[in-house]
Design a protein around this motif. Structure first.
Motif, PDB file in Angstrom:
ATOM      1  N   PRO A 311       0.810  -1.223   0.000  1.00 19.29           N
ATOM      2  CA  PRO A 311       0.000   0.000   0.000  1.00 19.29           C
ATOM      3  C   PRO A 311       0.845   1.276   0.000  1.00 19.29           C
ATOM      4  CG  PRO A 311      -0.944  -1.596   1.495  1.00 19.29           C
ATOM      5  CD  PRO A 311       0.344  -2.189   1.005  1.00 19.29           C
ATOM      6  N   ASP A 312       0.494   2.189  -0.892  1.00 17.95           N
ATOM      7  CA  ASP A 312       1.124   3.508  -1.073  1.00 17.95           C
ATOM      8  C   ASP A 312       2.464   3.463  -1.806  1.00 17.95           C
ATOM      9  OD1 ASP A 312      -0.989   4.779   0.288  1.00 17.95           O
ATOM     10  OD2 ASP A 312      -0.051   4.360   2.218  1.00 17.95           O
ATOM     11  N   MET A 313       2.943   2.284  -2.159  1.00 14.85           N
ATOM     12  CA  MET A 313       4.239   2.201  -2.844  1.00 14.85           C
ATOM     13  C   MET A 313       4.148   2.700  -4.275  1.00 14.85           C
ATOM     14  SD  MET A 313       6.748  -1.083  -3.334  1.00 14.85           S
ATOM     15  CE  MET A 313       7.797  -1.255  -4.781  1.00 14.85           C
ATOM     16  N   GLU A 314       3.182   2.201  -5.051  1.00 13.12           N
ATOM     17  CA  GLU A 314       3.076   2.658  -6.434  1.00 13.12           C
ATOM     18  C   GLU A 314       2.700   4.131  -6.486  1.00 13.12           C
ATOM     19  OE1 GLU A 314       1.681   0.123  -9.787  1.00 13.12           O
ATOM     20  OE2 GLU A 314       0.045   1.596  -9.874  1.00 13.12           O
ATOM     21  N   ALA A 315       1.874   4.576  -5.552  1.00  9.80           N
ATOM     22  CA  ALA A 315       1.501   5.995  -5.506  1.00  9.80           C
ATOM     23  C   ALA A 315       2.739   6.870  -5.318  1.00  9.80           C
ATOM     24  CB  ALA A 315       0.500   6.231  -4.372  1.00  9.80           C
ATOM     25  N   ALA A 316       3.703   6.377  -4.521  1.00 12.55           N
ATOM     26  CA  ALA A 316       4.944   7.126  -4.312  1.00 12.55           C
ATOM     27  C   ALA A 316       5.754   7.201  -5.600  1.00 12.55           C
ATOM     28  CB  ALA A 316       5.767   6.459  -3.207  1.00 12.55           C
ATOM     29  N   PHE A 317       5.748   6.135  -6.394  1.00 12.85           N
ATOM     30  CA  PHE A 317       6.447   6.155  -7.677  1.00 12.85           C
ATOM     31  C   PHE A 317       5.771   7.134  -8.642  1.00 12.85           C
ATOM     32  CE2 PHE A 317       8.660   2.420  -6.264  1.00 12.85           C
ATOM     33  CZ  PHE A 317       9.807   2.350  -7.045  1.00 12.85           C
ATOM     34  N   ILE A 318       4.440   7.169  -8.612  1.00 15.04           N
ATOM     35  CA  ILE A 318       3.708   8.055  -9.517  1.00 15.04           C
ATOM     36  C   ILE A 318       3.958   9.533  -9.174  1.00 15.04           C
ATOM     37  CG2 ILE A 318       1.377   8.782 -10.196  1.00 15.04           C
ATOM     38  CD1 ILE A 318       0.549   5.859  -9.994  1.00 15.04           C
ATOM     39  N   LYS A 319       4.252   9.813  -7.907  1.00 13.46           N
ATOM     40  CA  LYS A 319       4.526  11.185  -7.482  1.00 13.46           C
ATOM     41  C   LYS A 319       5.992  11.570  -7.694  1.00 13.46           C
ATOM     42  CE  LYS A 319       0.968  11.045  -3.865  1.00 13.46           C
ATOM     43  NZ  LYS A 319       0.735  11.009  -2.395  1.00 13.46           N
ATOM     44  N   HIS A 320       6.844  10.600  -7.985  1.00 16.98           N
ATOM     45  CA  HIS A 320       8.276  10.884  -8.118  1.00 16.98           C
ATOM     46  C   HIS A 320       8.534  11.750  -9.362  1.00 16.98           C
ATOM     47  CE1 HIS A 320      12.595  10.120  -8.710  1.00 16.98           C
ATOM     48  NE2 HIS A 320      12.626   9.837  -7.417  1.00 16.98           N
ATOM     49  N   PRO A 321       9.421  12.736  -9.257  1.00 19.57           N
ATOM     50  CA  PRO A 321       9.649  13.661 -10.383  1.00 19.57           C
ATOM     51  C   PRO A 321      10.214  12.989 -11.640  1.00 19.57           C
ATOM     52  CG  PRO A 321      11.259  14.009  -8.607  1.00 19.57           C
ATOM     53  CD  PRO A 321      10.198  13.126  -8.064  1.00 19.57           C
ATOM     54  N   VAL A 322      10.897  11.841 -11.498  1.00 16.96           N
ATOM     55  CA  VAL A 322      11.471  11.155 -12.661  1.00 16.96           C
ATOM     56  C   VAL A 322      10.711   9.894 -13.011  1.00 16.96           C
ATOM     57  CG1 VAL A 322      13.541  10.061 -13.619  1.00 16.96           C
ATOM     58  CG2 VAL A 322      13.768  12.064 -12.129  1.00 16.96           C
ATOM     59  N   TRP A 323      10.508   9.017 -12.022  1.00 17.93           N
ATOM     60  CA  TRP A 323       9.890   7.715 -12.292  1.00 17.93           C
ATOM     61  C   TRP A 323       8.449   7.863 -12.773  1.00 17.93           C
ATOM     62  CZ3 TRP A 323      14.476   7.039 -12.099  1.00 17.93           C
ATOM     63  CH2 TRP A 323      15.287   6.957 -10.979  1.00 17.93           C
ATOM     64  N   SER A 324       7.792   8.940 -12.371  1.00 20.83           N
ATOM     65  CA  SER A 324       6.384   9.143 -12.716  1.00 20.83           C
ATOM     66  C   SER A 324       6.147   9.082 -14.221  1.00 20.83           C
ATOM     67  CB  SER A 324       5.905  10.490 -12.172  1.00 20.83           C
ATOM     68  OG  SER A 324       4.592  10.760 -12.604  1.00 20.83           O
ATOM     69  N   SER A 325       6.946   9.816 -14.990  1.00 20.45           N
ATOM     70  CA  SER A 325       6.719   9.875 -16.433  1.00 20.45           C
ATOM     71  C   SER A 325       6.922   8.508 -17.082  1.00 20.45           C
ATOM     72  CB  SER A 325       7.654  10.904 -17.083  1.00 20.45           C
ATOM     73  OG  SER A 325       9.009  10.546 -16.865  1.00 20.45           O
ATOM     74  N   TYR A 326       7.882   7.739 -16.572  1.00 21.41           N
ATOM     75  CA  TYR A 326       8.138   6.408 -17.118  1.00 21.41           C
ATOM     76  C   TYR A 326       6.978   5.460 -16.833  1.00 21.41           C
ATOM     77  CZ  TYR A 326      13.021   7.933 -17.596  1.00 21.41           C
ATOM     78  OH  TYR A 326      14.167   8.599 -17.941  1.00 21.41           O
ATOM     79  N   LEU A 327       6.485   5.514 -15.597  1.00 25.66           N
ATOM     80  CA  LEU A 327       5.395   4.617 -15.216  1.00 25.66           C
ATOM     81  C   LEU A 327       4.102   4.985 -15.950  1.00 25.66           C
ATOM     82  CD1 LEU A 327       4.735   2.184 -13.534  1.00 25.66           C
ATOM     83  CD2 LEU A 327       4.332   3.662 -11.565  1.00 25.66           C
ATOM     84  N   ILE A 328       3.858   6.274 -16.127  1.00 26.50           N
ATOM     85  CA  ILE A 328       2.689   6.714 -16.892  1.00 26.50           C
ATOM     86  C   ILE A 328       2.796   6.250 -18.341  1.00 26.50           C
ATOM     87  CG2 ILE A 328       1.519   8.753 -17.833  1.00 26.50           C
ATOM     88  CD1 ILE A 328       2.117  10.163 -15.160  1.00 26.50           C
ATOM     89  N   ARG A 329       4.004   6.313 -18.899  1.00 32.91           N
ATOM     90  CA  ARG A 329       4.213   5.840 -20.269  1.00 32.91           C
ATOM     91  C   ARG A 329       3.908   4.338 -20.371  1.00 32.91           C
ATOM     92  NH1 ARG A 329       9.769   7.432 -22.175  1.00 32.91           N
ATOM     93  NH2 ARG A 329       8.704   9.425 -22.553  1.00 32.91           N
ATOM     94  N   THR A 330       4.339   3.579 -19.379  1.00 37.65           N
ATOM     95  CA  THR A 330       4.053   2.144 -19.372  1.00 37.65           C
ATOM     96  C   THR A 330       2.557   1.898 -19.444  1.00 37.65           C
ATOM     97  OG1 THR A 330       6.032   1.621 -18.068  1.00 37.65           O
ATOM     98  CG2 THR A 330       4.246   0.006 -18.027  1.00 37.65           C
TER      99      THR A 330
END
Length: 399
Positions: A311-330
């Motif tokens: 819980p809250d782990m993926e949300a933290a990645f989505i809020k990250h300034p770098v990882w967010s764009s990559y995960l959204i692209r996925t």
């Protein structure tokens, strides 16, 4: 002077015989009985087929033979198979409607490419398997890794040939060195402590050193269990009759925030995301498209899902300034592909959305059965219609 030296020599020998020699002998017994011993795997499979109990076969890190033996034993009575890596091991029969009769064939460190190999074999060599359930793991990187198809044969004949093949244990000298290594000695001390603390110490000693397995015992829910490996004895660790893993040996998660912060900063969860900049391997998606058509030609469906994370782990990645764009692209690439190919992807990455708690995770990316039951309950009740005999699936897309 000579007499004094002799006395010292015999004192040293006596000390060795009283301390290290018993440790050496007991560890050598354990090593000889476990390393390369596929007979125990066969015995564990046979026991589970007869009792429907929980069993631990050597070893949880290499479960291919055990799972394949069990898959073949169950083949005639199932119509659905869960494939993939250990992130899917927590999925039980209870996570599916009554129309599904599943076997969880997921295995430790199993790539998505390997799961597709196995799924393709199942579609080509079975008549009754109509549903396949496969995880798309971004966190451990399987969807980004290069596709490397390999020959696969899950038949009973190939499996028994593997059982009957001569598996040579390590050379005696290597086993002797291993027997007095610190990890082996420490493990033996824990075993002896368990034996001394057991209600019946004689029976416990016999189970570790003189038998192929422990005696039968019962788990908290009343399920029968038997352990065929020396690790995690008496804890109900291992696999259920439906192939799902109990993860019973793991300690509860304590510092959640620390785990999440470490995950964000760790190569473990970011290296493949970074290397591919969030782009799933195109060859993997192409093979999944072909697989989906094979399943549909048999009157079934392929269900892809993104496994639940802490819980809250993926949300933290989505809020990250770098990882967010990559995960959204996925997600965008998978969503567009799934809609185009009419393939359903169910995204359970943010497990908190489904009511999963920290206590329902073995670690950051291994959800326990109770979490998976909540996750799939939402899918079946929200996105599908079930009239008891037929399930109406939603259009292809990312849900």
């Amino acid at each position: 002077m000579i007499t004094s030296h002799k006395r010292f020599f015999w004192i040293v020998i006596a000390c060795f015989c009283a301390t290290l020699l018993p440790i050496f002998i007991l560890n050598l017994i354990l090593l000889n009985d476990t390393l390369g011993n596929y007979r125990k795997t066969l015995l564990a499979s046979q026991w589970q087929q007869q009792t429907h109990g929980i069993t631990y076969a050597p070893t949880l890190l290499n479960t291919h033979l055990f799972k394949t033996l069990r898959l073949n034993d169950r083949m005639a009575e199932i119509n659905a198979v869960v494939l993939g890596s250990s992130t899917a091991m927590g999925i039980t029969q209870q996570a599916f409607p009554n129309a599904f009769h599943i076997y969880n064939y997921a295995q430790s460190a199993h790539t998505l490419s390997a799961a597709i190999d196995e799924a393709t074999w199942l579609m080509s060599n079975t008549d009754n398997i109509k549903y396949l359930v496969i995880p798309l793991d971004w966190s451990v990187g399987w969807i980004y890794m290069k596709d490397e198809p390999a020959p696969t044969d899950l038949s009973a004949t190939a499996t028994m040939q593997q059982v009957q093949s001569v598996i040579k244990p390590p050379p005696l000298l290597d086993r002797m060195r291993d027997a007095i290594s610190y990890p082996r000695v420490a493990n033996l001390m824990e075993i002896l402590k368990t034996i001394l603390g057991a209600t019946d110490s004689v029976a416990a000693f016999r189970g570790y050193f003189l038998q192929n397995s422990s005696d039968d015992y019962h788990c908290m829910d009343g399920t029968l269990a038997r352990d065929f490996d020396i690790a995690h004895r008496g804890t109900c660790t291992g696999f259920r009759f439906d192939g799902s893993a109990t993860f019973a040996y793991l300690e509860p998660i304590k510092d959640v925030q620390s785990l999440i912060l470490t995950a964000i900063a760790s190569d473990r969860y970011t290296i493949n995301l970074i290397n591919q900049q969030g782009r799933p391997d195109p060859a993997i998606l192409n093979r999944l498209t072909i697989l989906a058509r094979q399943v549909e030609s048999k009157g079934g469906r392929l269900l892809l899902f993104m496994p639940p994370l802490l819980p809250d782990m993926e949300a933290a990645f989505i809020k990250h300034p770098v990882w967010s764009s990559y995960l959204i692209r996925t997600r965008q690439i998978l969503g567009a592909w799934a809609a185009q190919e009419n393939i359903v992807i169910f995204d359970a990455g943010q497990s908190e959305r489904f009511g999963c708690s920290t206590a329902e995770f073995a670690d950051e990316h291994h959800a326990l059965s109770s979490c998976y039951e909540k996750v799939f309950s939402v899918f079946w009740n929200t996105y599908t219609r079930n009239d008891g005999s037929k399930i109406t699936w939603p259009p292809g897309g990312h849900y």
